[in-house]
Motif scaffolding. Sequence first.
Motif, PDB file in Angstrom:
ATOM      1  N   UNK A  51       0.836  -1.209   0.000  1.00 28.91           N
ATOM      2  CA  UNK A  51       0.000   0.000   0.000  1.00 28.91           C
ATOM      3  C   UNK A  51       0.876   1.266   0.000  1.00 28.91           C
ATOM      4  N   UNK A  52       0.327   2.355  -0.546  1.00 26.05           N
ATOM      5  CA  UNK A  52       1.138   3.577  -0.653  1.00 26.05           C
ATOM      6  C   UNK A  52       1.464   4.204   0.698  1.00 26.05           C
ATOM      7  N   UNK A  53       0.737   3.784   1.741  1.00 25.10           N
ATOM      8  CA  UNK A  53       1.111   4.308   3.064  1.00 25.10           C
ATOM      9  C   UNK A  53       2.117   3.387   3.772  1.00 25.10           C
ATOM     10  N   UNK A  54       2.542   2.340   3.079  1.00 23.80           N
ATOM     11  CA  UNK A  54       3.544   1.438   3.674  1.00 23.80           C
ATOM     12  C   UNK A  54       4.959   1.894   3.323  1.00 23.80           C
ATOM     13  N   UNK A  55       5.322   3.077   3.864  1.00 20.09           N
ATOM     14  CA  UNK A  55       6.584   3.709   3.436  1.00 20.09           C
ATOM     15  C   UNK A  55       7.826   2.853   3.609  1.00 20.09           C
ATOM     16  N   UNK A  56       7.898   2.132   4.747  1.00 16.72           N
ATOM     17  CA  UNK A  56       9.116   1.343   4.993  1.00 16.72           C
ATOM     18  C   UNK A  56       9.304   0.282   3.927  1.00 16.72           C
ATOM     19  N   UNK A  57       8.199  -0.384   3.569  1.00 21.55           N
ATOM     20  CA  UNK A  57       8.290  -1.443   2.552  1.00 21.55           C
ATOM     21  C   UNK A  57       8.604  -0.850   1.179  1.00 21.55           C
ATOM     22  N   UNK A  58       8.050   0.323   0.921  1.00 20.15           N
ATOM     23  CA  UNK A  58       8.321   0.982  -0.369  1.00 20.15           C
ATOM     24  C   UNK A  58       9.809   1.320  -0.480  1.00 20.15           C
ATOM     25  N   UNK A  59      10.349   1.890   0.606  1.00 23.45           N
ATOM     26  CA  UNK A  59      11.773   2.262   0.607  1.00 23.45           C
ATOM     27  C   UNK A  59      12.630   1.010   0.419  1.00 23.45           C
ATOM     28  N   UNK A  60      12.213  -0.088   1.081  1.00 22.95           N
ATOM     29  CA  UNK A  60      12.985  -1.331   0.966  1.00 22.95           C
ATOM     30  C   UNK A  60      13.013  -1.833  -0.486  1.00 22.95           C
ATOM     31  N   UNK A  61      11.900  -1.666  -1.194  1.00 20.37           N
ATOM     32  CA  UNK A  61      11.860  -2.073  -2.616  1.00 20.37           C
ATOM     33  C   UNK A  61      12.978  -1.360  -3.373  1.00 20.37           C
ATOM     34  N   UNK A  62      13.147  -0.069  -3.106  1.00 22.63           N
ATOM     35  CA  UNK A  62      14.167   0.704  -3.834  1.00 22.63           C
ATOM     36  C   UNK A  62      15.584   0.386  -3.350  1.00 22.63           C
ATOM     37  N   UNK A  63      15.712   0.040  -2.058  1.00 23.76           N
ATOM     38  CA  UNK A  63      17.043  -0.344  -1.554  1.00 23.76           C
ATOM     39  C   UNK A  63      17.488  -1.659  -2.185  1.00 23.76           C
ATOM     40  N   UNK A  64      16.521  -2.558  -2.433  1.00 23.11           N
ATOM     41  CA  UNK A  64      16.851  -3.880  -2.988  1.00 23.11           C
ATOM     42  C   UNK A  64      16.904  -3.886  -4.516  1.00 23.11           C
ATOM     43  N   UNK A  65      16.440  -2.810  -5.130  1.00 23.24           N
ATOM     44  CA  UNK A  65      16.257  -2.800  -6.581  1.00 23.24           C
ATOM     45  C   UNK A  65      17.589  -2.835  -7.347  1.00 23.24           C
ATOM     46  N   UNK A  66      17.680  -3.740  -8.320  1.00 29.13           N
ATOM     47  CA  UNK A  66      18.844  -3.705  -9.225  1.00 29.13           C
ATOM     48  C   UNK A  66      18.316  -3.343 -10.610  1.00 29.13           C
ATOM     49  N   UNK A  67      19.006  -2.437 -11.268  1.00 35.54           N
ATOM     50  CA  UNK A  67      18.567  -1.998 -12.591  1.00 35.54           C
ATOM     51  C   UNK A  67      19.710  -2.111 -13.587  1.00 35.54           C
ATOM     52  N   UNK A  68      19.426  -2.754 -14.698  1.00 40.24           N
ATOM     53  CA  UNK A  68      20.413  -2.851 -15.778  1.00 40.24           C
ATOM     54  C   UNK A  68      19.779  -2.400 -17.079  1.00 40.24           C
ATOM     55  N   UNK A  69      20.598  -1.884 -17.973  1.00 39.96           N
ATOM     56  CA  UNK A  69      20.109  -1.399 -19.265  1.00 39.96           C
ATOM     57  C   UNK A  69      20.760  -2.246 -20.346  1.00 39.96           C
ATOM     58  N   UNK A  70      19.934  -2.712 -21.269  1.00 32.90           N
ATOM     59  CA  UNK A  70      20.451  -3.591 -22.320  1.00 32.90           C
ATOM     60  C   UNK A  70      19.965  -3.064 -23.675  1.00 32.90           C
ATOM     61  N   UNK A  71      20.819  -3.094 -24.682  1.00 33.10           N
ATOM     62  CA  UNK A  71      20.386  -2.671 -26.024  1.00 33.10           C
ATOM     63  C   UNK A  71      19.954  -3.910 -26.803  1.00 33.10           C
ATOM     64  N   UNK A  72      18.768  -3.824 -27.445  1.00 36.20           N
ATOM     65  CA  UNK A  72      18.293  -4.950 -28.251  1.00 36.20           C
ATOM     66  C   UNK A  72      17.665  -4.391 -29.525  1.00 36.20           C
ATOM     67  N   UNK A  73      18.196  -4.720 -30.674  1.00 40.08           N
ATOM     68  CA  UNK A  73      17.705  -4.187 -31.957  1.00 40.08           C
ATOM     69  C   UNK A  73      17.525  -2.668 -31.912  1.00 40.08           C
ATOM     70  N   UNK A  74      18.497  -1.958 -31.432  1.00 38.72           N
ATOM     71  CA  UNK A  74      18.480  -0.490 -31.328  1.00 38.72           C
ATOM     72  C   UNK A  74      17.452   0.033 -30.332  1.00 38.72           C
ATOM     73  N   UNK A  75      16.880  -0.856 -29.522  1.00 39.57           N
ATOM     74  CA  UNK A  75      15.949  -0.394 -28.490  1.00 39.57           C
ATOM     75  C   UNK A  75      16.544  -0.686 -27.122  1.00 39.57           C
ATOM     76  N   UNK A  76      16.183   0.178 -26.166  1.00 43.09           N
ATOM     77  CA  UNK A  76      16.686  -0.038 -24.818  1.00 43.09           C
ATOM     78  C   UNK A  76      15.721  -0.943 -24.056  1.00 43.09           C
ATOM     79  N   UNK A  77      16.266  -1.948 -23.396  1.00 45.15           N
ATOM     80  CA  UNK A  77      15.451  -2.806 -22.529  1.00 45.15           C
ATOM     81  C   UNK A  77      15.886  -2.532 -21.085  1.00 45.15           C
ATOM     82  N   UNK A  78      14.918  -2.459 -20.195  1.00 45.41           N
ATOM     83  CA  UNK A  78      15.219  -2.212 -18.785  1.00 45.41           C
ATOM     84  C   UNK A  78      15.036  -3.513 -18.010  1.00 45.41           C
ATOM     85  N   UNK A  79      16.107  -3.945 -17.361  1.00 43.59           N
ATOM     86  CA  UNK A  79      16.066  -5.193 -16.600  1.00 43.59           C
ATOM     87  C   UNK A  79      16.100  -4.818 -15.110  1.00 43.59           C
ATOM     88  N   UNK A  80      15.020  -5.135 -14.418  1.00 44.80           N
ATOM     89  CA  UNK A  80      14.951  -4.789 -12.992  1.00 44.80           C
ATOM     90  C   UNK A  80      14.805  -6.076 -12.185  1.00 44.80           C
TER      91      UNK A  80
END
Length: 223
Positions: A51-80
Amino acid sequence: METDVITIDGPTSSGKNSVGFLLAQELGYQYIDTGSIYRAGCVFIIKNEIPLDGQERIVQVFKDLTVGIKMQNHNIRVIANGEDVTDILHNADVTKIVPEVAAIRKVREATKIIQHNLGKVKNTVMTGRDIGSEIFPDAKYKFFLTASSKVRAKRRFKQLVEKDPSIKYEDVLKGMMDRDKKDSEREASPMRIPKGAFVIDNTNLTVEETVDQMLKYITGSGK
Ligand code: C5P
């Protein structure tokens, strides 16, 4: 090795993504759209029914988040967290919650680390709302892109109507204005023109013309 970072900030549909992508290609830099990082976090918030009022869990999602960027056929793919989330990043449920989530200070702190790490890997063009002001204040070149709200809403409408023909221009304009207001008025790192940024109003410019102006600025400034 020190990497170069070029920042482009601006409101919704100011053309940041198309312009940033083309500028990066012209310069041989990688392109990072930071909106996709906030959006990727929101995908997992929705998936885990946090829920949007669950701030601690929301923050944890971003602390755990890994993001990578990959090019595929001249398009960017986002790997999370190992998943290709590219095709769902712009779903309406994500777009709806992202400004509220992005306004949480601890979410921005966690995202700042992700952005710094991505910028360290290679020379980078990075777009967002606070990249030149907060994330890379010492960037070599900073730009702020804008355009009239009507033209921005038209651009957005054109993208959205392809997916959903029932969508109305007036609703797109309203949603866009609401989002820009939230992004500009939030306390934590609001959208603003960064100090030393070159401002381009591209209401009457194509993507190519906008990038041309940027390249002229870069080559002419002698930095
Ligand atoms: O650019 P895009 O529309 O994908 O960004 C989605 C939302 O993510 C923005 O409305 C804003 O709330 C947030 N955002 C941000 N800071 C950034 C990039 C995006 O707050 N650097």
